[in-house]
Design a protein around this motif. Structure first.
Motif, PDB file in Angstrom:
ATOM      1  N   TRP A 156      99.202 135.973 -11.876  1.00 30.32           N
ATOM      2  CA  TRP A 156      99.430 137.017 -11.050  1.00 30.32           C
ATOM      3  C   TRP A 156      98.131 137.783 -10.233  1.00 30.32           C
ATOM      4  O   TRP A 156      98.205 137.876  -9.109  1.00 30.32           O
ATOM      5  N   VAL A 157      97.008 137.694 -10.895  1.00 30.02           N
ATOM      6  CA  VAL A 157      95.733 138.285 -10.131  1.00 30.02           C
ATOM      7  C   VAL A 157      95.431 137.174  -8.867  1.00 30.02           C
ATOM      8  O   VAL A 157      95.173 137.841  -7.937  1.00 30.02           O
ATOM      9  N   ASN A 158      95.514 135.902  -9.146  1.00 29.51           N
ATOM     10  CA  ASN A 158      95.183 135.021  -8.017  1.00 29.51           C
ATOM     11  C   ASN A 158      96.396 134.874  -7.005  1.00 29.51           C
ATOM     12  O   ASN A 158      95.867 134.765  -5.950  1.00 29.51           O
ATOM     13  N   SER A 159      97.788 134.967  -7.295  1.00 27.52           N
ATOM     14  CA  SER A 159      98.701 135.352  -6.369  1.00 27.52           C
ATOM     15  C   SER A 159      98.366 136.338  -5.574  1.00 27.52           C
ATOM     16  O   SER A 159      98.625 136.360  -4.243  1.00 27.52           O
ATOM     17  N   ILE A 160      98.057 137.645  -6.207  1.00 34.00           N
ATOM     18  CA  ILE A 160      97.531 138.720  -5.384  1.00 34.00           C
ATOM     19  C   ILE A 160      96.501 138.510  -4.444  1.00 34.00           C
ATOM     20  O   ILE A 160      96.632 138.931  -3.249  1.00 34.00           O
ATOM     21  N   ARG A 161      95.552 137.878  -4.856  1.00 33.40           N
ATOM     22  CA  ARG A 161      94.456 137.654  -4.004  1.00 33.40           C
ATOM     23  C   ARG A 161      94.838 136.802  -2.778  1.00 33.40           C
ATOM     24  O   ARG A 161      94.447 137.149  -1.679  1.00 33.40           O
ATOM     25  N   ILE A 162      95.493 135.735  -3.071  1.00 35.24           N
ATOM     26  CA  ILE A 162      96.279 134.972  -1.928  1.00 35.24           C
ATOM     27  C   ILE A 162      97.011 135.718  -0.928  1.00 35.24           C
ATOM     28  O   ILE A 162      96.929 135.876   0.281  1.00 35.24           O
ATOM     29  N   ALA A 163      97.760 136.826  -1.432  1.00 33.87           N
ATOM     30  CA  ALA A 163      98.595 137.475  -0.640  1.00 33.87           C
ATOM     31  C   ALA A 163      97.591 138.695   0.110  1.00 33.87           C
ATOM     32  O   ALA A 163      97.853 138.810   1.316  1.00 33.87           O
ATOM     33  N   LYS A 164      96.527 139.110  -0.513  1.00 32.23           N
ATOM     34  CA  LYS A 164      95.737 140.150   0.029  1.00 32.23           C
ATOM     35  C   LYS A 164      94.780 139.420   1.061  1.00 32.23           C
ATOM     36  O   LYS A 164      94.788 140.052   2.293  1.00 32.23           O
ATOM     37  N   TYR A 165      94.191 138.311   0.834  1.00 29.01           N
ATOM     38  CA  TYR A 165      93.089 137.858   1.793  1.00 29.01           C
ATOM     39  C   TYR A 165      93.558 136.670   2.798  1.00 29.01           C
ATOM     40  O   TYR A 165      92.979 136.502   3.787  1.00 29.01           O
ATOM     41  N   GLY A 166      94.783 136.066   2.250  1.00 29.76           N
ATOM     42  CA  GLY A 166      95.501 135.035   2.951  1.00 29.76           C
ATOM     43  C   GLY A 166      94.494 133.981   3.338  1.00 29.76           C
ATOM     44  O   GLY A 166      93.660 133.242   2.800  1.00 29.76           O
ATOM     45  N   THR A 167      94.346 133.459   4.755  1.00 31.84           N
ATOM     46  CA  THR A 167      93.698 132.346   5.211  1.00 31.84           C
ATOM     47  C   THR A 167      92.154 132.470   5.086  1.00 31.84           C
ATOM     48  O   THR A 167      91.379 131.387   4.928  1.00 31.84           O
ATOM     49  N   VAL A 168      91.597 133.708   5.025  1.00 30.80           N
ATOM     50  CA  VAL A 168      90.159 133.921   4.788  1.00 30.80           C
ATOM     51  C   VAL A 168      89.616 133.222   3.389  1.00 30.80           C
ATOM     52  O   VAL A 168      88.703 132.594   3.287  1.00 30.80           O
ATOM     53  N   SER A 210      98.766 128.908  10.652  1.00 31.48           N
ATOM     54  CA  SER A 210      97.920 129.971  10.838  1.00 31.48           C
ATOM     55  C   SER A 210      98.091 131.222  10.026  1.00 31.48           C
ATOM     56  O   SER A 210      97.350 131.970   9.905  1.00 31.48           O
ATOM     57  N   THR A 211      99.150 131.199   9.086  1.00 31.31           N
ATOM     58  CA  THR A 211      99.390 132.187   8.051  1.00 31.31           C
ATOM     59  C   THR A 211      99.468 131.481   6.615  1.00 31.31           C
ATOM     60  O   THR A 211      99.991 130.282   6.620  1.00 31.31           O
ATOM     61  N   VAL A 212      99.300 132.026   5.763  1.00 31.56           N
ATOM     62  CA  VAL A 212      99.379 131.584   4.368  1.00 31.56           C
ATOM     63  C   VAL A 212     100.700 131.903   3.768  1.00 31.56           C
ATOM     64  O   VAL A 212     101.284 133.016   4.000  1.00 31.56           O
ATOM     65  N   ILE A 213     101.142 130.702   2.971  1.00 29.82           N
ATOM     66  CA  ILE A 213     102.436 130.924   2.498  1.00 29.82           C
ATOM     67  C   ILE A 213     102.101 131.716   0.851  1.00 29.82           C
ATOM     68  O   ILE A 213     101.493 130.873   0.238  1.00 29.82           O
TER      69      ILE A 213
END
Length: 430
Positions: free
Chosen positions: A365-377, A261-264
């Motif tokens: 860094w850029v894509n890991s921050i995108r994962i943290a910001k947008y999560g499952t979306v 339900s949440t992204v790691i």
């Protein structure tokens, strides 16, 4: 600056003040006149600058919308007529029908569009000016070969929907790599718009003097975290060992990190260079990525969670990659990224600049921050893009197979994907 920790505290306080002021001014400041065009000076000029085929496409879109509106109106009228009682039917004999009255403007517009086919460019422009409603925007989208497409876009359409429209107009493949990218020549930055975003939202904060542009380009790094998840979730291992990861292991990584339900979020950390406020001076600082934001290790402290200080939360900022900041700001390398509120359109002390040692580190860094910001979306965006791409791939394969069986091979009728975003005018990579 000797006490860099004091500088961080000041910056964080200023960001809080900025967030509060932006929230307060949203209601107090009168809104500026709504823009209908982007990439052009005004609506009339934009229509005059359109090439004939683009103007024809715009008129065709207007006619299509008109027919859809007319069908919808007829259906509504039919439903209301069917539901009338005998008594109300008698009343309607002496009074105009309510449905007809409420839809008269739409019907009149539809008749104007269908009565005669505009022959000259002036006729087409006049037709567009009369029928372009407030919910429609005309946006110039630039291609990698220097050409452009003028799109009529609904203000509520998502980036995904605009991409689908471009697929139809350009006949290119529907690869998941295709992106709509916003560039700012003034700040020398660019950002790939996320598929779930409302396309008109980032454009709405452009100033009237803005030279910002929208590009339609192929970006292989757009969904690299799903194509090669080992780069982000096994980044501490040597590159040689990562190259041996097979497809089954990649799918297992995706299930472990995106299947819940949440992204790691990748446990990324490392040394980055931070630009000092108002100066062309960069200082090394150890940063740590967490789901709640980006943190740094204060001077003389350890990397333990209790010692980390929050540098920025991602809710109110977007991440941008920078173009030629080694020359503009004397950055240690050209592999820089920026964190800022989308409403900031000019150089500001509220902008945070960070610099990486190499291109691979920037990618992480850029894509890991995108994962943290947008999560499952973000993962849902990727899955939707894959579903959209599948029929296209099958169609292209089938066409190629048919041509081969007939004894000849023809090129696929799609535009070759560009491999870069052109830098803003007047700037070259140093």
């Amino acid at each position: 600056m000797d006490d860099i920790d004091a500088m961080f505290s000041t910056l964080l306080g200023e960001m809080d003040n900025l967030s509060q002021s932006l929230a307060e001014t949203t209601e107090e400041v009168p809104t500026s006149p709504r823009r209908s065009t982007f990439g052009f000076t005004n609506l009339n000029e934009s229509l005059n600058e359109l090439e004939e085929q683009d103007l024809d496409a715009l008129v065709a879109d207007l006619r299509s919308d008109s027919k859809t509106s007319e069908v919808s109106t007829d259906q509504q009228t039919g439903r209301q007529t069917t539901g009338q009682s005998a008594e109300s039917a008698m009343t309607q004999q002496s009074e105009p029908a309510v449905a007809s009255s409420s839809s008269s403007n739409a019907a009149e517009s539809s008749k104007r569009l269908q009565m005669s086919e505009p022959q000259t460019k002036a006729d087409k422009i006049k037709l567009a000016l009369e029928n372009l409603n407030e919910a429609k925007l005309i946006v110039k989208v630039l291609m990698s070969d220097g050409s452009s497409k003028a799109l009529m876009v609904d203000e509520k359409q998502t980036v995904r929907e605009v991409l689908d429209k471009l697929f139809e107009k350009t006949y290119c493949d529907c690869s998941v790599d295709w992106s709509l990218c916003e560039t700012s020549p003034e700040l020398q930055i660019e950002r790939g718009l996320e598929d779930h975003e409302c396309f008109a939202e980032p454009l709405s904060v452009w100033t009237s003097e803005s030279e910002n542009k929208i590009y339609f380009v192929s970006r292989p790094q757009k969904y690299v975290m799903f194509k090669d998840p080992q780069l982000f979730y096994m980044w501490k291992k040597k590159t040689a060992s990562l190259s041996g990861i097979n497809e089954q292991e990649k799918q297992l990584l995706l299930k472990e990190n995106f299947g819940g339900s949440t992204v790691i979020v990748p446990d990324l950390e490392g040394m980055l260079f931070l630009k000092e406020d108002g100066k062309k001076v960069w200082k090394p600082r150890y940063f740590v990525l967490r789901a709640s934001g980006l943190y740094y290790v204060p001077k003389g402290k350890t990397k333990s969670s209790s010692d980390l200080v929050c540098f920025v939360h991602f809710e109110k900022v977007n991440i941008y990659t920078c173009i030629n900041h080694r020359q503009k700001y004397r950055a240690p390398t050209n592999f820089c990224f920026m964190l800022k509120h989308p409403c900031i359109q000019k150089d500001s002390d509220y902008i945070k600049f960070l610099c990486c040692e190499d291109e691979h580190t920037l990618l992480l860094w850029v894509n890991s921050i995108r994962i943290a910001k947008y999560g499952t979306v973000l993962y849902e965006n990727y899955r939707t893009a894959m579903q959209r791409a599948s029929p296209s791939i099958k169609t292209l394969y089938s066409a190629a197979h048919t041509d081969k069986s007939n004894g000849h091979v023809t090129d696929c009728p799609h535009e070759p994907p560009p491999d870069f975003i052109p830098p803003p005018p007047g700037n070259t990579q140093g």
